[in-house]
Enzyme design. Structure first.
Site, PDB file in Angstrom:
ATOM      1  N   ARG A 184     -18.462  34.984  -5.520  1.00  0.00           N
ATOM      2  CA  ARG A 184     -19.554  34.620  -4.755  1.00  0.00           C
ATOM      3  C   ARG A 184     -20.300  35.811  -3.974  1.00  0.00           C
ATOM      4  O   ARG A 184     -19.270  36.794  -3.940  1.00  0.00           O
ATOM      5  CB  ARG A 184     -19.240  33.670  -3.853  1.00  0.00           C
ATOM      6  CG  ARG A 184     -19.047  32.268  -4.313  1.00  0.00           C
ATOM      7  CD  ARG A 184     -18.607  31.270  -3.174  1.00  0.00           C
ATOM      8  NE  ARG A 184     -19.682  30.886  -2.375  1.00  0.00           N
ATOM      9  CZ  ARG A 184     -20.562  30.025  -2.710  1.00  0.00           C
ATOM     10  NH1 ARG A 184     -20.613  29.271  -3.969  1.00  0.00           N
ATOM     11  NH2 ARG A 184     -21.831  29.689  -2.010  1.00  0.00           N
ATOM     12  N   HIS A 186     -28.318  34.113   6.219  1.00  0.00           N
ATOM     13  CA  HIS A 186     -27.686  33.284   7.188  1.00  0.00           C
ATOM     14  C   HIS A 186     -27.459  34.243   8.592  1.00  0.00           C
ATOM     15  O   HIS A 186     -27.606  35.125   8.611  1.00  0.00           O
ATOM     16  CB  HIS A 186     -26.487  32.395   6.606  1.00  0.00           C
ATOM     17  CG  HIS A 186     -26.779  31.570   5.605  1.00  0.00           C
ATOM     18  ND1 HIS A 186     -27.200  30.219   5.791  1.00  0.00           N
ATOM     19  CD2 HIS A 186     -26.138  31.585   4.238  1.00  0.00           C
ATOM     20  CE1 HIS A 186     -27.271  29.552   4.641  1.00  0.00           C
ATOM     21  NE2 HIS A 186     -26.745  30.528   3.676  1.00  0.00           N
ATOM     22  N   CYS A 191     -31.182  30.582   1.860  1.00  0.00           N
ATOM     23  CA  CYS A 191     -30.386  30.200   0.795  1.00  0.00           C
ATOM     24  C   CYS A 191     -30.743  28.880  -0.034  1.00  0.00           C
ATOM     25  O   CYS A 191     -31.565  28.886  -0.863  1.00  0.00           O
ATOM     26  CB  CYS A 191     -29.056  30.382   1.506  1.00  0.00           C
ATOM     27  SG  CYS A 191     -27.610  30.644   0.370  1.00  0.00           S
TER      28      CYS A 191
HETATM   29  N1  GLN Z   1     -25.041  26.219  -2.847  1.00  0.00           N
HETATM   30  C1  GLN Z   1     -25.839  27.344  -3.334  1.00  0.00           C
HETATM   31  C2  GLN Z   1     -25.054  28.425  -3.557  1.00  0.00           C
HETATM   32  O1  GLN Z   1     -23.919  28.635  -3.659  1.00  0.00           O
HETATM   33  C3  GLN Z   1     -26.563  27.933  -1.715  1.00  0.00           C
HETATM   34  C4  GLN Z   1     -25.478  28.345  -0.791  1.00  0.00           C
HETATM   35  C5  GLN Z   1     -25.971  28.406   0.617  1.00  0.00           C
HETATM   36  O2  GLN Z   1     -26.931  27.706   1.051  1.00  0.00           O
HETATM   37  N2  GLN Z   1     -25.220  29.218   1.416  1.00  0.00           N
HETATM   38  O3  GLN Z   1     -25.821  29.515  -4.093  1.00  0.00           O
END
Ligand code: GLN
Length: 299
Positions: A143, A204, A106
């Site tokens: 998101r 993740h 990520c």
């Molecule tokens: N901050 C980054 C995003 O929002 C990565 C998020 C993460 O590592 N889960 O895309």
């Protein structure tokens, strides 16, 4: 030459993993990937040493056999991006060009591409290992959150994703194709990226506990690179069947029992891991994939 070396090897096999930014980039159990690699090595009598590399630490590629970088929120990524570029960039590139296995999850994945444009604030310059870039569509756009499954090497990978950034691949090869979930950008069904033995992914969860085949794949790459073992050419030495003797100075010396198993790592009893894998597939409505996994990996 290799055979004679293997026959006289009396020291346990060791691998050293560099964990980049363990305090800054550790979202959604990313540390679980390290625990899984260590446990799966241990069960084969391989010692996995883990070294944390924080902000300000240089990265000397010769000291490591594998590298891991986790994910983080935008505010954690900014200071890391600068350090990664200025302090660790050259070492990381050298390691990757020398086929060191690297897993980047990520936020870490985003910083190994060209740049990450967060919702607010300046662009974060990346290392450009993956020919790809990431842009956050802004807080008004949903998101990419939820369980995810993808096709990788004819098998499935499962995990959990939560990212605002959308990644677009240039010439970089994707890690896999999305079966269910958002993946890189919720548009083109690609997930992650691959460059040599560097793997970027949004998975993740953490990723490796529920994907034992991918964990072993990374361990094998590291063993092949460090010890030059080839899965189908070398008698299997890594099955944990060892006898231990005590040397003059009192330290334990492990005698390796040679067997002719391949692939390189002795299979482990992974039914729990595969049940967890299949349960994510079922939750995503991928019932035939789940059934195939349970059939293939049943006890
Ligand atoms: N901050 C980054 C995003 O929002 C990565 C998020 C993460 O590592 N889960 O895309």
């Amino acid at each position: 030459m290799l055979k004679s070396m293997a026959q006289y090897r009396i020291q346990p096999l060791t691998l050293t993993l560099g964990h980049l930014y363990p305090d800054q980039l550790n979202l959604y159990g990313d540390r679980g990937n390290i625990l899984t690699l260590r446990r799966r090595c241990q069960l084969r009598g391989i010692e996995l040493r883990v070294v944390g590399l924080g902000v300000g630490d240089a990265l000397a590629p010769d000291e490591y056999d594998m590298l891991f970088i986790g994910g983080g929120q935008d505010k954690e990524q900014a200071p890391v991006a600068q350090d990664l570029y200025e302090m660790k960039g050259i070492g990381l590139w050298a390691a990757i060009e020398d086929d060191m296995p690297v897993l980047a999850v990520c936020g870490g994945f985003q910083l190994l591409a060209h740049y990450y444009r967060p919702a607010e604030g300046p662009d974060m310059r990346g290392l450009g290992v993956f020919d790809a870039w990431t842009e956050h569509k802004g807080s008004q756009v949903a998101r990419c959150i939820g369980n995810i499954a993808l096709r990788w090497n004819g098998q499935t990978l499962v995990g959990f994703e939560n990212h605002g950034g959308r990644t677009y691949l240039g010439t970089a090869k994707p890690l896999g194709t999305v079966l269910k979930g958002h993946g890189n950008n919720a548009e083109d069904q690609t997930e992650g990226a691959i460059y040599r033995n560097a793997y970027g992914t949004y998975l993740h969860g953490s990723l490796l506990p529920k994907n034992p085949h991918f964990a072993d794949y990374l361990i094998e790459l590291a063993l092949q690179r460090k010890y030059g073992y080839q899965a189908d050419t070398e008698p299997q030495l890594l099955n944990g069947n060892r006898t231990s003797t005590t040397s003059e100075n009192g330290s334990t010396v492990l005698e390796l029992q040679k067997t002719n198993l391949s692939p390189l790592l002795t299979p482990l009893e992974d039914s729990l891991e595969w049940e967890a894998h299949a349960s994510i597939l079922e939750r995503l409505g991928l019932y035939s994939e789940a059934a195939a996994v349970l059939r293939t990996h049943k006890r």
